[in-house]
Design an enzyme around this catalytic site. Sequence first.
Site: not given
Length: 1146
Positions: A273, A383
Amino acid sequence: MEHHMSYFQKHRDITESRINNFYNSSMWNSVNIQSILFNATSSGSPHVELKVWSAPDQDRPTFAYASKQEYRPAKVGDTFGPSWSTHWFHVTVRIPKDDPKWVGQEIQFHFDAGCEGMIWTEDGRVEQGLTGGGMHVDYLLTPKSSANEPERRFYIEIACNGLFGNALGTTINPPDPNRYFKLSEAKLAAVNREAINLLRDIDVLRGMFSSLPSESPQAWRALKVANEIVNVFDLARPDESVRRGRELAKEVLSSRSGEATHLITAIGNCHIDTAWLWPFDETKRKVARSWSTQLQFMKRYPDYMFAASQAQQFEWLKQLYPELFGRVVEMAKAGQFVPIGATWVEMDCNLPSGESLVRQFLLGQRFFEQHFGQRCKVFWLPDTFGYSSQLPQIVRLADAKYFFTQKLSWNNINKFPHTTFRWIGLDNSWVLTHMTPTETYAASVSVDELLRNVQNHHDIGYSNESLLLYGHGDGGGGPMEDMLERLARLKDVDPLPRVKHGHPNDFYESIERQAKELVSWKGELYLEFHRGTYTSQAHNKQSNRQAEFLLRDAELLSIIAATLRSQSHHYYGLTDRDHRAMFPEAARGTFEYPIDELNRLWKLVCLNQFHDVIPGSSIEMVYKDSARMYTDIIASGKRIRKDALDAILGDGDEDSASLLSAIAVVNTCGWERTEIIIAPLPSGDKRVAQYVSALAESAVVFEATGAVEETGRYWPAGTTLGYVAAVKIPGASVHAVDLSEQTDVVPVDAYRTTSKDNNNRFVLENLYVRATFDDGGRLVSFVDRRVDREVVPEGFRGNQLQLYDDQPIYWDAWDIEIYHLEKYRELAPGKVQVVETGPLVARLLVEVEISPESSLKQWITLTATSPRLEFTTQVDWHETYKCLKVEFPWDIVSDFATYETQFGHIERPTHRNSSWDLAKFEVCGHKFFDLSEYGYGVALLNDCKYGHSVEGNRMRISLLRSPKHPDAHCDMGRHTFRYAVYPHLGSFNESEVVPEAYKFNVPLHLSRVQADLAAHLRATRPIFTITRPGRWPATSRQSHSNPPNIVLDTVKRAEDDPDAIVVRMYEAYGGHARVQLGSCLNIRKATYCNLLEDETATPNVEQDSKAPPPPSPIKNQWIVDSDGGGKMDITFKPFQVVSVKLYLNN
């Protein structure tokens, strides 16, 4: 009875427990397999010596700096912190000599500080990452030691954060600022590799007997063999025990599956991320830690393939760790390191504009092509919280053709029905899509996961293949040795699916070749989860919207300014001599299109659209960083815009007497506009119809500039502001208006009256509508005077502010749950006053107490020239687990509402008939959403809000939330934003809602100019026009209004050609259209192009076909007019995005 018979079949559970204990690392580890994994270990002096230097505060110093500092002694048991601090260890290790336990052995160094770390050589080369807590703490010193190993020295950089940041308790808690980490291990270890191999064998056997059906013969066989391995294990003869155990394991692991068995393609990844529970700067180190580790594994496992997405992360690596980046490039050439994804970051796909999505691909694909020699074919987004219906077209126009995700497996109401399918977008473009049946991107290559790839595959009748993504994800790390060893053992074991290392491109190409009659899914891939991300972190979303439109303006105006020197006669009708006299700076060619700076700003915009940043689901540190970036973007974007306007318009005339006759109005929208604008005007001039009221000034400045109570940001302090009617300002133009010769308009009025039941009423009324409010600021009547229609149902009230309890099940900042609709209160009436009464602008001021901690002020505005009713709202917000909404009920019946999405719109149900309808109780929309029936409709517009809902005839906007995890202060403080009611005749497809929403978000820009230039500007043609065939303007004074369904969205310089302009348009209403793109520029050639700016023969998406037609020649589409301008004919299909490349004739 046989004395040595086995009883495992009679007590299976006990036998399984026995085997698990034999494997267990925490119990029985002095007598089970764990006891022989290492032949020897050693810590402390003289074999391990540690020194440490602690960087100040939260600095993340470079190796070059850190290696020169003074280091102090350190030892196991020391603690390091606080959170986010950095500490550098200098490590010296000496492998024991002439000791048979250490000679001829694989030697590792184990270092566990409980946090993340990275190993550097003494000459500054990144070796690998470390993850504390036992996850990945080993560093290979030598695969086989000699009798006289040299002393080794290296550095370890530790970051005081865990893999998932610094929260204590639940992962999404706000980070603890004072977390400390203990160094629990720093030792040498001589590895018993064969014992570890047996451990891996047992691990697979355990997976088989626990995951296969209990009645399966293969499960029983795995259990029997594992039990026999325990029986033959003897600590007195460890080597012999291991040898016999491995031979037993082969009996199961060498049994092969058939060719018809399901085939899994496994690809390693670490899905880092770009920011989330840690700041952006920590991500930069996570990338280096994770990817360097994977390069080490590639040396040991030649078949291993690892995929990494997000060009931004590659660029960070190139900038901060250039030597490591070079190794990544080399392994990419070797085919083991797989750059994938095609975009700048793994972005959110709900909130960014269509052009933002284009820039994600443009920046990403160009980076991958430049540094790796190829573009990505797979759009990789595992995601993200839902997928826009225009993505298939965008993906295809960006030279990609496949799509991968898994996030829809998180749906909390309906199970998404497909695995491998054609995803069809708004315009009927499609991409081959696969969602891994494992339903995770962080698999560990377990037996259970392989079985789930079959059990959860919804389209196995069409395709007997699937993808498996494995490796520690989110916080990075990636695949570990145990995963790679499991994969090696599970390649082909009866009765499990076959699994192999493979490139995602090869997987999709195999599907294309073999899959028959794949099913299709049309429209958005709506995630039935994380609906609160449309609203959380309101300032961040507002900055994004502002930045998107600012860069759009900056690019268009920079194009005009950059072409001014050679083409001024096309703009103004000036001779070269007149132009040089009027624009001495422009004549010297001082303005150059700032392509590098614009690309830098777009990279920052795209970075902040990462799928945990713009949705509002990151920690507070991230939003402080993001706010600094947006400050940079907006300041630089405004400088570019100002520099471009200065180059276009020259120095303004400071003579106050000329203020009313020498004002340039810049309209960057594609449509003609008639609006009331705010302008700096001479004080006390009787020719000024209306000055701005002091009570309205802060609202006025925000409406015109986006600034909040900072008049000086746009006009000098003390400037007198007034209202002016700007009439028929052509689209995409720099025009001039003579404010001293104002066109007469029918005045707007504001007044107070009394209802039949003696209640106070406040009325705003113009030629088009009459809006009546009660004494609490709620809309009790809204009459469209054009058709004499009351739009508010009797007994209902619009602009009703509502405060909802907002306590989701777990994912606080992410989720707003359906039950929140059951518990709310309508805010009590506030106080209302009339603050402006026309003739050009009428306003009310409403003040409402939300709670003892929070309050709201609202300016409700109606101008003389539009039916649009505007609400400029200022909120001091200090709530806990509350959501503020505004509701408008309308006397309209429709089963569907229309919501703007990227490059178009989508319809969603207004009823809750099915669970699929019910799941969409909160949805994403951009600048508008609309409720229409035959002949009439109402749209709600906004300047920064995305969370919407329509239930029956009630339209709601989610204005603010107040979650506390992972940011404890999310959205606390002052907010200023705008929304509007826009009634329209005809249904949505017959309306001008799309142009109106653009105009609401893009104010007209004003600038003082010299009086003689103003005269020329009034006669200029627009820079670009879009007209229907047969309506090409014969003279510059005719109307240049574009058709409402074709949007002139982007005008920019071509990336690789300074003499070419890219113009991007799209069809917004879902219909065919034939138009002409015209320009007053001197253009020699025009071609279609894709989003990557490759020339194409047509604007259409080329879908796959068994027999593709031969490529068509690329033709010049431009038709030159006699006056030096020109045009090209373009045919649009519904919702089609069309890009053209125009080559200037300089």
